[in-house]
Design a protein around this motif. Structure first.
Motif, PDB file in Angstrom:
ATOM      1  N   GLY A 208       0.801  -1.215   0.000  1.00 35.14           N
ATOM      2  CA  GLY A 208       0.000   0.000   0.000  1.00 35.14           C
ATOM      3  C   GLY A 208       0.831   1.260   0.000  1.00 35.14           C
ATOM      4  O   GLY A 208       0.460   2.262  -0.626  1.00 35.14           O
ATOM      5  N   LEU A 209       1.964   1.233   0.685  1.00 40.59           N
ATOM      6  CA  LEU A 209       2.869   2.379   0.675  1.00 40.59           C
ATOM      7  C   LEU A 209       3.465   2.572  -0.715  1.00 40.59           C
ATOM      8  O   LEU A 209       3.529   3.696  -1.228  1.00 40.59           O
ATOM      9  N   LYS A 210       3.903   1.475  -1.330  1.00 39.71           N
ATOM     10  CA  LYS A 210       4.525   1.570  -2.655  1.00 39.71           C
ATOM     11  C   LYS A 210       3.526   2.049  -3.707  1.00 39.71           C
ATOM     12  O   LYS A 210       3.869   2.831  -4.598  1.00 39.71           O
ATOM     13  N   ALA A 211       2.284   1.569  -3.599  1.00 34.29           N
ATOM     14  CA  ALA A 211       1.264   1.906  -4.600  1.00 34.29           C
ATOM     15  C   ALA A 211       0.545   3.215  -4.278  1.00 34.29           C
ATOM     16  O   ALA A 211      -0.325   3.645  -5.051  1.00 34.29           O
ATOM     17  N   ARG A 212       0.904   3.831  -3.152  1.00 39.34           N
ATOM     18  CA  ARG A 212       0.253   5.078  -2.708  1.00 39.34           C
ATOM     19  C   ARG A 212      -1.260   4.895  -2.609  1.00 39.34           C
ATOM     20  O   ARG A 212      -2.046   5.673  -3.166  1.00 39.34           O
ATOM     21  N   GLU A 213      -1.645   3.863  -1.877  1.00 42.43           N
ATOM     22  CA  GLU A 213      -3.051   3.528  -1.718  1.00 42.43           C
ATOM     23  C   GLU A 213      -3.639   4.027  -0.398  1.00 42.43           C
ATOM     24  O   GLU A 213      -4.665   3.532   0.060  1.00 42.43           O
ATOM     25  N   GLY A 214      -3.005   5.014   0.224  1.00 44.84           N
ATOM     26  CA  GLY A 214      -3.539   5.585   1.449  1.00 44.84           C
ATOM     27  C   GLY A 214      -2.940   5.028   2.722  1.00 44.84           C
ATOM     28  O   GLY A 214      -3.220   5.532   3.813  1.00 44.84           O
ATOM     29  N   TYR A 215      -2.133   3.967   2.629  1.00 45.35           N
ATOM     30  CA  TYR A 215      -1.443   3.462   3.809  1.00 45.35           C
ATOM     31  C   TYR A 215      -0.354   4.451   4.206  1.00 45.35           C
ATOM     32  O   TYR A 215       0.240   5.126   3.343  1.00 45.35           O
ATOM     33  N   ALA A 216      -0.098   4.543   5.499  1.00 42.75           N
ATOM     34  CA  ALA A 216       0.889   5.514   5.971  1.00 42.75           C
ATOM     35  C   ALA A 216       1.610   5.010   7.214  1.00 42.75           C
ATOM     36  O   ALA A 216       1.008   4.347   8.070  1.00 42.75           O
ATOM     37  N   LEU A 217       2.877   5.320   7.300  1.00 42.17           N
ATOM     38  CA  LEU A 217       3.621   5.147   8.538  1.00 42.17           C
ATOM     39  C   LEU A 217       3.303   6.322   9.443  1.00 42.17           C
ATOM     40  O   LEU A 217       2.804   7.364   8.992  1.00 42.17           O
ATOM     41  N   LEU A 218       3.601   6.176  10.718  1.00 41.56           N
ATOM     42  CA  LEU A 218       3.334   7.251  11.671  1.00 41.56           C
ATOM     43  C   LEU A 218       4.635   7.915  12.104  1.00 41.56           C
ATOM     44  O   LEU A 218       5.699   7.293  12.074  1.00 41.56           O
ATOM     45  N   PRO A 219       4.590   9.184  12.491  1.00 38.52           N
ATOM     46  CA  PRO A 219       5.807   9.860  12.941  1.00 38.52           C
ATOM     47  C   PRO A 219       6.286   9.313  14.281  1.00 38.52           C
ATOM     48  O   PRO A 219       5.536   8.607  14.982  1.00 38.52           O
ATOM     49  N   VAL A 220       7.520   9.603  14.632  1.00 45.39           N
ATOM     50  CA  VAL A 220       8.046   9.229  15.939  1.00 45.39           C
ATOM     51  C   VAL A 220       7.071   9.702  17.018  1.00 45.39           C
ATOM     52  O   VAL A 220       6.647  10.858  17.026  1.00 45.39           O
ATOM     53  N   GLY A 221       6.684   8.801  17.902  1.00 40.36           N
ATOM     54  CA  GLY A 221       5.684   9.105  18.918  1.00 40.36           C
ATOM     55  C   GLY A 221       4.346   8.459  18.614  1.00 40.36           C
ATOM     56  O   GLY A 221       3.531   8.274  19.499  1.00 40.36           O
TER      57      GLY A 221
ATOM     58  N   GLY B 183       3.385  12.120  19.248  1.00 39.20           N
ATOM     59  CA  GLY B 183       3.427  12.024  17.798  1.00 39.20           C
ATOM     60  C   GLY B 183       3.540  13.380  17.123  1.00 39.20           C
ATOM     61  O   GLY B 183       4.159  13.505  16.069  1.00 39.20           O
ATOM     62  N   HIS B 184       2.964  14.411  17.737  1.00 39.07           N
ATOM     63  CA  HIS B 184       3.046  15.756  17.164  1.00 39.07           C
ATOM     64  C   HIS B 184       4.474  16.283  17.176  1.00 39.07           C
ATOM     65  O   HIS B 184       4.849  17.098  16.323  1.00 39.07           O
ATOM     66  N   LYS B 185       5.283  15.789  18.117  1.00 43.50           N
ATOM     67  CA  LYS B 185       6.687  16.217  18.164  1.00 43.50           C
ATOM     68  C   LYS B 185       7.477  15.586  17.017  1.00 43.50           C
ATOM     69  O   LYS B 185       8.255  16.253  16.340  1.00 43.50           O
ATOM     70  N   GLY B 186       7.255  14.288  16.815  1.00 47.34           N
ATOM     71  CA  GLY B 186       7.896  13.634  15.676  1.00 47.34           C
ATOM     72  C   GLY B 186       7.433  14.248  14.367  1.00 47.34           C
ATOM     73  O   GLY B 186       8.229  14.416  13.430  1.00 47.34           O
ATOM     74  N   SER B 187       6.167  14.607  14.284  1.00 41.92           N
ATOM     75  CA  SER B 187       5.627  15.239  13.088  1.00 41.92           C
ATOM     76  C   SER B 187       6.296  16.586  12.843  1.00 41.92           C
ATOM     77  O   SER B 187       6.595  16.948  11.699  1.00 41.92           O
ATOM     78  N   GLY B 188       6.565  17.313  13.910  1.00 37.11           N
ATOM     79  CA  GLY B 188       7.237  18.610  13.781  1.00 37.11           C
ATOM     80  C   GLY B 188       8.672  18.478  13.296  1.00 37.11           C
ATOM     81  O   GLY B 188       9.147  19.308  12.509  1.00 37.11           O
ATOM     82  N   ILE B 189       9.374  17.425  13.733  1.00 38.68           N
ATOM     83  CA  ILE B 189      10.732  17.195  13.249  1.00 38.68           C
ATOM     84  C   ILE B 189      10.702  16.791  11.775  1.00 38.68           C
ATOM     85  O   ILE B 189      11.548  17.216  10.983  1.00 38.68           O
ATOM     86  N   GLY B 190       9.703  15.979  11.405  1.00 39.93           N
ATOM     87  CA  GLY B 190       9.534  15.632   9.999  1.00 39.93           C
ATOM     88  C   GLY B 190       9.272  16.862   9.146  1.00 39.93           C
ATOM     89  O   GLY B 190       9.803  16.991   8.032  1.00 39.93           O
ATOM     90  N   LEU B 191       8.474  17.787   9.651  1.00 36.22           N
ATOM     91  CA  LEU B 191       8.206  19.032   8.934  1.00 36.22           C
ATOM     92  C   LEU B 191       9.487  19.840   8.761  1.00 36.22           C
ATOM     93  O   LEU B 191       9.720  20.434   7.696  1.00 36.22           O
ATOM     94  N   LEU B 192      10.334  19.863   9.780  1.00 38.40           N
ATOM     95  CA  LEU B 192      11.616  20.565   9.668  1.00 38.40           C
ATOM     96  C   LEU B 192      12.439  20.000   8.521  1.00 38.40           C
ATOM     97  O   LEU B 192      12.986  20.747   7.704  1.00 38.40           O
ATOM     98  N   ALA B 193      12.520  18.662   8.445  1.00 42.80           N
ATOM     99  CA  ALA B 193      13.268  18.036   7.355  1.00 42.80           C
ATOM    100  C   ALA B 193      12.658  18.402   6.011  1.00 42.80           C
ATOM    101  O   ALA B 193      13.381  18.684   5.039  1.00 42.80           O
TER     102      ALA B 193
END
Length: 370
Positions: A226-239, A247-257
């Protein structure tokens, strides 16, 4: 060396024959020889370090990209803008490893001149393990931070679809022994770990990924596909999911990158990478010359004293020692350099298929000399 395709069993192989195989495979599909050698070095460094998800298991993506023209085998990264200690590099849609190595070495050089330097890379491709580059800087006596974006696989906090890449962040600095190297994805796990668990027949944990309905999924084949085919599956951020465990903290670090490697660099951010003309990934390097802060040797000794004190902390579990970033990888590299690199049967089979596809000799069994 006894030749075998090894498709039905694990294969232990030395660094030299594995390097020769990877270089020949890349050159056969149009890569420059020097670029192929550097790319092989980064991939095999991952296998030596035990980061099998980013080693030769990734070779196919480079071979296919070079064969179909979405990666430019004749690329030459070049500086397109420079102001003080800040440089912008165009990777010419070539292999990511040579492009980022060019940028890293430039950052080390410019930091020596200015005290600090930043290099942004655009029109690049997959770089392998980010820690290879920061460790290179640390061995040159500098502090470095590296990050890259990637294909969208991570759902930011509150989102029901993948927007960010797994976007690893790595930093390293010298000590009086092995460099201190941190290298980790900003997702709770990278997709490569799921692929490795699937190859090893091991399960994934709940809370690592979600399906299109937003519910946790632990079906590795379905999540990976699902990740490879972009079918809506998703990994979650750290947390993980939501804010309860940060999770919002990991999401914020991902946004920085994403910001450093997308808008600030002039590359596409993850949701818009990997179009028909290539990847247009972005990378960002920050380098600091330790001598600009004082005596570089004193700083390295102070870092060593600090890490020694951390290791000596009272462990939460008497059977599990306190561990610092990079220690497990350094230990694995020493062991595998001495005894060979184990490749799981699915990886061996894939390398055999690559050899057949491009008409080169398959990887043989280890000859006893790592």
């Amino acid at each position: 060396m006894n030749r075998s395709d090894g498709t039905d069993r694990a294969l232990v192989v030395g660094r030299k024959p594995l390097t020769e195989f990877v270089v020949e495979a890349l050159v056969s599909v149009g890569a420059d020889k020097a670029d192929a050698m550097l790319t092989a070095d980064v991939l095999i460094a991952a296998d030596l370090a035990g980061v099998d998800s980013h080693g030769v298991a990734r070779l196919r993506r480079y071979v296919e990209g070079l064969r179909n023209g979405t990666i430019n085998g004749a690329a030459r990264p070049r500086v397109v803008q420079e102001t003080g200690g800040v440089s912008v590099v165009d990777a010419d849609n070539g292999l990511g490893q040579p492009a980022l190595c060019f940028a890293l070495d430039l950052a080390v050089e410019r930091a020596g001149e200015h005290g600090v330097a930043a290099v942004a890379v655009r029109r690049s491709n997959h770089i392998g393990i980010a820690g290879w580059y920061t460790e290179r800087a640390a061995r040159a006596g500098a502090f470095a931070l590296v990050t890259t974006n990637a294909t969208p696989q991570v759902a930011p906090t509150g989102a029901a679809e993948p927007m960010f890449g797994t976007d690893p962040v790595s930093y390293a600095l010298p000590t009086t022994g092995e460099p201190l190297v941190y290298d980790a994805a900003t997702s709770i796990v990278p997709r490569g770990k799921l692929e490795r668990l699937e190859r090893e027949g091991r399960p994934m944990l709940a809370g690592w990924a979600v399906g299109p309905d937003g519910a946790t999924s632990t079906d590795i084949p379905r999540v990976v596909a699902g990740l490879k085919a972009r079918e809506g599956y998703a990994l979650l951020p750290v947390g993980g999911l939501g804010e309860e465990h940060g999770g919002h903290k990991g999401s914020g670090i991902g946004l920085l990158a994403e910001l450093l490697c997308g808008p600030l660099t002039g590359a596409s951010w993850s949701r818009h990478t990997y179009g028909p003309q290539g990847a247009d990934l972005g990378q960002f390097v920050l380098c600091l010359d330790l001598a600009a802060l004082g005596d570089a040797g004193h700083i390295a000794r102070a870092v060593t004293a600090m890490t020694d004190e951390i290791r000596a902390a009272r462990p939460a579990d008497a059977d599990v020692p306190v561990r610092l970033p990079g220690e497990r990888r350094h230990r694995s590299s020493r062991e595998r350099s001495a005894h060979g690199i184990p490749l799981l049967p699915p990886v061996v089979r894939d390398l055999g298929k690559i050899a057949e596809l491009i008409g080169i000799k398959p990887l043989g069994a280890r000859d006893g000399r790592p």
